[in-house]
Design an enzyme around this catalytic site. Structure first.
Site, mmCIF file in Angstrom:
data_model
loop_
_atom_site.group_PDB
_atom_site.id
_atom_site.type_symbol
_atom_site.label_atom_id
_atom_site.label_comp_id
_atom_site.label_asym_id
_atom_site.label_seq_id
_atom_site.Cartn_x
_atom_site.Cartn_y
_atom_site.Cartn_z
ATOM 1 N N ASP A 197 31.903 -14.725 21.750
ATOM 2 C CA ASP A 197 32.516 -15.052 23.038
ATOM 3 C C ASP A 197 34.011 -15.320 22.927
ATOM 4 O OD1 ASP A 197 32.539 -17.661 21.922
ATOM 5 O OD2 ASP A 197 30.720 -18.231 22.978
ATOM 6 N N ASP B 161 24.588 -19.021 12.027
ATOM 7 C CA ASP B 161 25.212 -18.017 12.893
ATOM 8 C C ASP B 161 26.730 -18.020 12.765
ATOM 9 O OD1 ASP B 161 22.724 -17.267 13.755
ATOM 10 O OD2 ASP B 161 22.809 -18.390 15.628
#
Length: 281
Positions: free
Chosen positions: A139, A64
């Site tokens: 984020d 990821d």
């Protein structure tokens, strides 16, 4: 699709071998690679900006983190990304290695669907000046460093004050990032098709301060009110910036999105069960 760009996890021999095979199998395509991978394969090395501008399709060979890097590399370009899981978790890199070439053939034939993932626009302001402006897939994290001191994070939404978090930090996550740091801090799991921003305090010093879900079009502003040493702004786990008292971080939904090629064999809740053992007792 004429130009395929490969982004690989660094120092991964399996990724090098797969990239070479992709190029061998598709001689009619222009196959390019990120600088580290191109060096390992002795391919021409091309600047990141040119890679992003030329890509019609991106294949990520890694985890990821590698996929987030590829999304950041593309900036605002809506280029499909195939995530091939060579990492340990793989929430976004849905395609297993053994399905890489069949999935790639399907995509090149136009037989594929994408998940359109929202991004956040983030600005760091100091004294009214914009120091940093970036786009985020996962984020935005405001967190302390080595010293175990809580800080005051004055937070507002669309200019309306909501609270001052006395906490170690604050996480502002997309639905894609809801299963990352935000989840560890007590935030909710949000399906990636829902456009919203998750606001989660890190170790809040108040029982009533919990994670909240905010409509994606609302501007969230967090101002660091206390002079706390070693406080940092981290964007997508990729870049870090030192913060000072009075610094303000503004976050709102970006007009740009990330197009992730879906694995038709895997649903979102299947990934939760496989990766997080969600729902098990």
């Amino acid at each position: 699709m004429q130009t395929l760009v490969i982004i690989a996890k660094r120092d991964t021999p399996q990724a090098v071998a797969l990239a070479a095979e992709i190029r061998q199998r598709h001689p009619n395509l222009t196959v390019l690679a990120d600088r580290a991978l191109a060096h390992a394969l002795n391919w021409p090395r091309i600047e990141d900006r040119d890679l992003a501008a030329r890509a019609d399709l991106v294949v990520v060979l890694g985890g990821d983190g590698t996929l987030i890097y590829a999304a950041r590399l593309l900036g605002g370009r809506n280029v499909p990304i195939i995530g091939v899981n060579l990492g340990s978790l793989g929430f976004m890199t849905e395609v297993p290695v053994e399905e890489l070439f069949s999935r790639l053939d399907d995509v090149l034939a136009g037989n594929f669907h994408v998940d359109s993932r929202m991004k956040l626009s983030c600005r760091l302001l100091r004294g009214g000046r914009v120091l940093i402006e970036d786009e985020i897939l996962n984020d935005v994290v405001i967190n302390k460093g080595a010293l175990a001191r809580i800080a005051d994070h004055e937070t507002s939404i669309d200019g309306v004050p909501i609270t001052t978090y006395k906490s170690d930090g604050v996480i502002l996550a997309t639905p894609t990032g809801s299963t990352a740091y935000s989840l560890s801090a007590g935030g909710p799991i949000v399906h990636p098709s829902v456009d919203c921003t998750i606001l989660s305090p890190i170790c809040s010093h108040a029982l009533t301060q919990r994670a909240i879900v905010v409509p994606a079009d609302r501007t969230i502003r967090v101002t660091l009110k206390s002079e706390t040493a070693d406080t940092y702004l981290t964007l997508d786990g990729q870049t870090g910036h030192s913060l000072q008292g009075g610094d303000c971080i503004e976050v709102v939904r970006s007009p740009n999105r990330v197009a992730l090629v879906r694995n038709p064999r895997v649903a979102y809740f299947t990934i939760l069960r496989q990766k997080l053992h969600w729902g098990e007792r």
